[in-house]
Design a protein around this motif. Structure first.
Motif: not given
Length: 236
Positions: A26-30, A42-46, A76-83
């Protein structure tokens, strides 16, 4: 500083997510700022893809929750946001010492004769304070969430020329049953509970199969009688 805008899912991103999910990962998206009811970043799993791929067809499970929600590629996006960077704490100003002389200067003593204090003026009446406005309770209503749409189910019955029946079940994007044999009597009973057009089509197939099997039985019966007569002549 304005927050950088995150790119929404492209066709290549969606194909990659489908492949990862099909492989059991299951991939992770934001969530982007366009997502409704959840915080951006915020993150989530497809967990699944609805068919057809239109509107809110991507089902995800936000981190820390048990419910599955549906969103569109723009949310949704596959780019992880900067902290997020924390602002440095401002140093507290040093407390000034009351009555302390300036550095490097000696205190100067003043000798004077105090003058008589003037008579105090009568106090002026204080104006009545204005009534405070009523406090407004904060809006604690939770943001509306999008419920995951149920996957569509397609059931297909197929007949052969010999009157045999099979069934296929398509549940969303996954085929859960393929060419499973079904008794003709069960198909006939189910067809009678459906619209007349279905019953008529099923009955026509069953009738043709009965006629073919009846002709085959008559042919075998004639062959059996001929074989029995031949056997009687040989043993007579």
């Amino acid at each position: 500083m304005a927050k950088a805008k995150q790119n929404s899912l492209s066709e290549q991103d969606i194909d990659h997510l489908r492949a990862e999910l099909a492989a059991g990962r299951p991939p992770v998206v934001w969530f982007t700022s366009a997502a409704v009811g959840v915080e951006a970043g915020r993150s989530a799993k497809v967990v699944a893809f609805s068919e057809p791929a239109e509107g809110d067809f991507i089902q995800v499970r936000p981190t820390g929750e048990k419910d599955d929600l549906s969103f569109s590629p723009a949310e949704l996006t596959v780019e992880k946001p900067a902290p997020r960077k924390r602002a440095p704490a401002k140093p507290e100003p040093a407390a000034a010492t009351a009555g302390a002389p300036a550095a490097g200067l000696a205190p100067v003593e003043h000798i004077y004769t105090p003058a008589p204090a003037p008579a105090p003026a009568p106090p002026k009446p204080k104006p009545a304070p204005a009534p405070a406005p009523p406090a407004t309770a904060p809006d604690r209503r939770p943001a509306a969430r999008k419920q995951a749409k149920p996957a569509e189910v397609t059931v297909t019955l197929t007949s052969t020329a010999e009157g045999e029946w099979t069934v296929d079940v398509q549940w969303g994007a996954k085929r859960t049953l393929k060419a499973a044999p079904v008794a003709a009597s069960a198909v006939s009973q189910a067809a009678k509970l459906l619209p007349p057009e279905v019953d008529e089509a099923v009955e026509s197939v069953l009738s043709a199969a009965r006629e073919r099997h009846l002709a085959r039985v008559e042919q075998l019966r004639a062959e059996l009688e001929a074989a029995q007569r031949a056997l009687a002549e040989l043993t007579g």
